[in-house]
Design a protein around this motif. Structure first.
Motif, PDB file in Angstrom:
ATOM      1  N   ARG A 164       0.834  -1.191   0.000  1.00  0.00           N
ATOM      2  CA  ARG A 164       0.000   0.000   0.000  1.00  0.00           C
ATOM      3  C   ARG A 164       0.873   1.247   0.000  1.00  0.00           C
ATOM      4  N   LEU A 165       0.454   2.251  -0.763  1.00  0.00           N
ATOM      5  CA  LEU A 165       1.121   3.548  -0.686  1.00  0.00           C
ATOM      6  C   LEU A 165       0.727   4.188   0.632  1.00  0.00           C
ATOM      7  N   ARG A 166       1.720   4.512   1.446  1.00  0.00           N
ATOM      8  CA  ARG A 166       1.363   5.049   2.760  1.00  0.00           C
ATOM      9  C   ARG A 166       1.526   6.566   2.781  1.00  0.00           C
ATOM     10  N   TRP A 167       0.770   7.187   3.670  1.00  0.00           N
ATOM     11  CA  TRP A 167       0.907   8.627   3.869  1.00  0.00           C
ATOM     12  C   TRP A 167       2.235   8.911   4.560  1.00  0.00           C
ATOM     13  N   GLN A 168       2.964   9.885   4.039  1.00  0.00           N
ATOM     14  CA  GLN A 168       4.250  10.274   4.604  1.00  0.00           C
ATOM     15  C   GLN A 168       4.227  11.767   4.915  1.00  0.00           C
ATOM     16  N   THR A 169       4.975  12.164   5.911  1.00  0.00           N
ATOM     17  CA  THR A 169       5.034  13.585   6.267  1.00  0.00           C
ATOM     18  C   THR A 169       6.029  14.310   5.366  1.00  0.00           C
ATOM     19  N   GLY A 170       5.580  15.406   4.790  1.00  0.00           N
ATOM     20  CA  GLY A 170       6.459  16.257   3.992  1.00  0.00           C
ATOM     21  C   GLY A 170       6.608  17.608   4.651  1.00  0.00           C
ATOM     22  N   ARG A 171       7.858  18.072   4.759  1.00  0.00           N
ATOM     23  CA  ARG A 171       8.125  19.385   5.357  1.00  0.00           C
ATOM     24  C   ARG A 171       8.577  20.344   4.262  1.00  0.00           C
ATOM     25  N   VAL A 172       7.993  21.517   4.242  1.00  0.00           N
ATOM     26  CA  VAL A 172       8.321  22.495   3.211  1.00  0.00           C
ATOM     27  C   VAL A 172       9.720  23.045   3.480  1.00  0.00           C
ATOM     28  N   VAL A 173      10.617  22.922   2.477  1.00  0.00           N
ATOM     29  CA  VAL A 173      11.978  23.441   2.657  1.00  0.00           C
ATOM     30  C   VAL A 173      12.253  24.659   1.785  1.00  0.00           C
ATOM     31  N   ALA A 174      11.444  24.890   0.766  1.00  0.00           N
ATOM     32  CA  ALA A 174      11.640  26.098  -0.054  1.00  0.00           C
ATOM     33  C   ALA A 174      10.349  26.384  -0.813  1.00  0.00           C
ATOM     34  N   ILE A 175      10.093  27.670  -1.019  1.00  0.00           N
ATOM     35  CA  ILE A 175       8.945  28.099  -1.823  1.00  0.00           C
ATOM     36  C   ILE A 175       9.447  29.174  -2.788  1.00  0.00           C
ATOM     37  N   ARG A 176       9.061  29.040  -4.041  1.00  0.00           N
ATOM     38  CA  ARG A 176       9.527  29.993  -5.065  1.00  0.00           C
ATOM     39  C   ARG A 176       8.316  30.437  -5.867  1.00  0.00           C
ATOM     40  N   HIS A 209       2.333  11.756 -10.303  1.00  0.00           N
ATOM     41  CA  HIS A 209       1.796  12.745  -9.394  1.00  0.00           C
ATOM     42  C   HIS A 209       1.735  12.204  -7.976  1.00  0.00           C
ATOM     43  N   VAL A 210       1.286  13.076  -7.088  1.00  0.00           N
ATOM     44  CA  VAL A 210       1.270  12.757  -5.675  1.00  0.00           C
ATOM     45  C   VAL A 210      -0.054  13.246  -5.101  1.00  0.00           C
ATOM     46  N   ASP A 211      -0.556  12.558  -4.111  1.00  0.00           N
ATOM     47  CA  ASP A 211      -1.717  13.045  -3.359  1.00  0.00           C
ATOM     48  C   ASP A 211      -1.233  13.824  -2.145  1.00  0.00           C
ATOM     49  N   LEU A 212      -1.849  14.958  -1.899  1.00  0.00           N
ATOM     50  CA  LEU A 212      -1.594  15.712  -0.674  1.00  0.00           C
ATOM     51  C   LEU A 212      -2.805  15.599   0.239  1.00  0.00           C
ATOM     52  N   ARG A 213      -2.542  15.545   1.549  1.00  0.00           N
ATOM     53  CA  ARG A 213      -3.641  15.600   2.523  1.00  0.00           C
ATOM     54  C   ARG A 213      -3.325  16.692   3.539  1.00  0.00           C
ATOM     55  N   LEU A 214      -4.235  17.639   3.640  1.00  0.00           N
ATOM     56  CA  LEU A 214      -4.102  18.724   4.602  1.00  0.00           C
ATOM     57  C   LEU A 214      -5.153  18.515   5.684  1.00  0.00           C
ATOM     58  N   THR A 215      -4.730  18.643   6.933  1.00  0.00           N
ATOM     59  CA  THR A 215      -5.638  18.396   8.045  1.00  0.00           C
ATOM     60  C   THR A 215      -5.704  19.645   8.924  1.00  0.00           C
ATOM     61  N   ARG A 237      -5.942  16.368  -2.371  1.00  0.00           N
ATOM     62  CA  ARG A 237      -5.881  16.738  -3.791  1.00  0.00           C
ATOM     63  C   ARG A 237      -4.676  16.044  -4.418  1.00  0.00           C
ATOM     64  N   SER A 238      -4.708  15.934  -5.760  1.00  0.00           N
ATOM     65  CA  SER A 238      -3.566  15.382  -6.509  1.00  0.00           C
ATOM     66  C   SER A 238      -2.818  16.516  -7.208  1.00  0.00           C
ATOM     67  N   TYR A 239      -1.478  16.448  -7.200  1.00  0.00           N
ATOM     68  CA  TYR A 239      -0.655  17.405  -7.933  1.00  0.00           C
ATOM     69  C   TYR A 239       0.450  16.676  -8.673  1.00  0.00           C
ATOM     70  N   SER A 240       0.741  17.164  -9.878  1.00  0.00           N
ATOM     71  CA  SER A 240       1.851  16.603 -10.638  1.00  0.00           C
ATOM     72  C   SER A 240       3.171  16.997  -9.995  1.00  0.00           C
ATOM     73  N   ILE A 241       4.146  16.096 -10.076  1.00  0.00           N
ATOM     74  CA  ILE A 241       5.489  16.365  -9.574  1.00  0.00           C
ATOM     75  C   ILE A 241       6.259  17.091 -10.679  1.00  0.00           C
ATOM     76  N   ALA A 242       6.926  18.198 -10.311  1.00  0.00           N
ATOM     77  CA  ALA A 242       7.565  19.047 -11.316  1.00  0.00           C
ATOM     78  C   ALA A 242       8.996  18.638 -11.628  1.00  0.00           C
ATOM     79  N   GLU A 288       0.811  15.975   4.624  1.00  0.00           N
ATOM     80  CA  GLU A 288       1.032  14.578   4.284  1.00  0.00           C
ATOM     81  C   GLU A 288       0.992  14.367   2.769  1.00  0.00           C
ATOM     82  N   LEU A 289       1.850  13.447   2.307  1.00  0.00           N
ATOM     83  CA  LEU A 289       1.915  13.102   0.891  1.00  0.00           C
ATOM     84  C   LEU A 289       1.785  11.590   0.737  1.00  0.00           C
ATOM     85  N   ARG A 290       1.233  11.187  -0.405  1.00  0.00           N
ATOM     86  CA  ARG A 290       1.151   9.764  -0.716  1.00  0.00           C
ATOM     87  C   ARG A 290       1.456   9.601  -2.199  1.00  0.00           C
ATOM     88  N   GLY A 291       2.377   8.716  -2.526  1.00  0.00           N
ATOM     89  CA  GLY A 291       2.714   8.533  -3.929  1.00  0.00           C
ATOM     90  C   GLY A 291       3.969   7.694  -4.086  1.00  0.00           C
TER      91      GLY A 291
END
Lengths: 245, 200
Positions: A4-16, A40-46, A55-60, A95-98
């Motif tokens: 199973r694809l599991r939810w993982q924690t993602g921490r924002v390290v840069a924004i442009r 792409h990846v699924d994001l989960r905001l709580t 939501r789903s977003y493409s990986i750049a 959280e991210l899943r992908g």
């Protein structure tokens, strides 16, 4: 059967800031399994009360250790995209899943010529393919046709110009639909509207075509290609609409 | 335990109880497909049910399909890409009608489409008033980008199971993954159990 694809924690390290209405967000995701260009990846905001939205977003970007890069366009009234573009800060966690999706992908082992056709923010998974080709030293020739309303709405503009200048195997062609800057090779207008050779790709050409953008854009581009005799089995599409976002 | 994302409030949907987990409501009708929209001539259109040995059991032309009893399901639909749309109005033929004269001991169906798309389901998910071949949407002919001239409608599963441009079903004793089911998506796809991807 894969696990199973599991939810993982993602921490924002840069924004442009990419354009006035879009941002590229770089996440650090410990244990990220890697991905293919185009996935792409699924994001989960709580929220604090436990309410969550996905939501789903493409990986750049191409695979880069535990880094995952997304470019998010602000959708008017979008529940998630407005938060990501306007409120998210470095250090925040979600959280991210992908990775997700095994069809709209490009691998360096594929040697045939590639035509990428992007409409608006549909550029994101195609940019991942351009970057993956550069990262891996891929030899497949890439033709990249990118339709945007105006120069102000072009993502990755400087990087694309640089890559096109330095790489003989990459041809980048910008098509402006509303207003073309001075010195453009063509007047403003949709792909194929005045010049059927906008795509620079002949029927019968061997290779693969990736088209990504809003539904109307994808239908128009692919319809034009089928009218000109292109083989439908060579064309892969990914469509999105500004729906909720 | 989910982590809290600083400053995210979100927007509660008044009809949240109609939304499966992880979905949000849209009033648009987004389009998703893996390739070009196929061009299909109605006078050449066929829908064929084939038994596992490969012999066609039943086949319908376009005009024969239109002669079958019409049903008008009004259903909520749920796409694996997270959007749900409530109260969509369709017209078409129940799979129960198409299978009324088909005798089979097969447990699985592999659905085929013009353009080469496939998707797999247990036959039980297609029968018992749960699935239709639809050719009209919201009072008009079903448009090509939404699967016209005719698509499968299986609203209790994620919408990729509702194959666009459908042209046949092969009955199988053993389950065989279809297109998305071979590319990381769940074999069954029940939105209420959030069966999005392999292993969910």
């Amino acid at each position: 059967m894969a696990g199973r694809l599991r939810w993982q924690t993602g921490r924002v390290v840069a924004i442009r800031e990419e354009t006035p209405s879009s941002k590229t967000i770089l996440f650090d995701v410990p244990g990220w399994p890697g991905h293919l260009a185009g996935q792409h990846v699924d994001l989960r905001l709580t929220a604090e009360d436990g309410y969550s939205a996905e939501r789903s977003y493409s990986i750049a970007g191409p695979v880069d250790g535990e880094r995952v890069e997304l470019t998010v366009q602000r959708v008017p009234n979008g529940e998630v995209s407005t938060y990501l573009v306007d409120d998210l800060r470095v250090g925040d966690e979600l959280e991210l899943r992908g990775p997700i999706g095994g069809w709209f992908v490009w691998r360096v082992e594929e040697l045939l010529p590639v035509l990428l056709v992007a409409g608006g923010s549909g550029v994101v998974p195609l940019m991942a393919m351009v970057r993956e080709r550069a990262r891996t030293g891929g030899v497949a020739p890439f033709t990249f046709v990118y339709s945007a309303r105006s120069a102000a709405e072009v993502y990755y503009a400087d990087e694309l110009a640089g890559r096109a200048r330095d790489d003989d195997g990459l041809t980048v062609s910008l098509v402006y639909t509303r207003s073309a800057p001075a010195g453009s090779h063509r007047p403003a207008g949709r792909i194929g509207q005045s010049d059927p050779d906008d795509l620079g790709w002949k029927p019968g050409a061997e290779g693969r075509v990736y088209v990504c953008g809003p539904t109307g854009f994808v239908e128009a581009v692919v319809g034009m290609m089928l009218d000109r005799g292109h083989d439908p089995s060579t064309i892969r599409t990914e469509r999105f609409g500004p729906t909720g976002g | 335990m989910a982590i809290v994302t600083r400053g995210f409030r979100g927007r509660r949907d008044a009809s949240a109880e109609r939304l499966p987990p992880g979905q949000y409501q849209t009033r648009d009708f987004p389009v998703l497909s893996a390739g070009p929209t196929p061009r299909i001539a109605l006078d050449e259109w066929r829908f064929t049910i084939t038994d596992e040995p490969g012999s066609p059991v039943r086949s319908w032309t376009w005009s024969q399909l239109l002669e079958l009893p019409v049903e008008q399901p009004v259903v909520d639909i749920h796409c694996v890409t997270k959007w749900s749309k409530f109260g969509t109005r369709w017209e078409g033929v129940s799979l129960d009608t198409l299978f009324a004269s088909v005798e089979t001991s097969a447990g699985y169906a592999l659905v085929h489409s013009y353009g080469g798309y496939t998707t797999n389901l247990p036959l039980a998910d297609l029968l018992g008033g749960k699935a239709w071949i639809v050719y009209r949407y919201d009072g008009g002919d079903l448009s090509p980008e939404h699967g016209g001239p005719a698509r499968l409608l299986v609203p209790h599963l994620y919408f990729w199971k509702s194959a666009k441009w459908v042209n046949g079903i092969t009955l199988r004793r053993e389950d065989q993954p279809g297109f998305w089911e071979s590319l990381g998506y769940n074999n069954h796809g029940d939105p209420w159990r959030e069966q999005r991807y392999t292993g969910d």
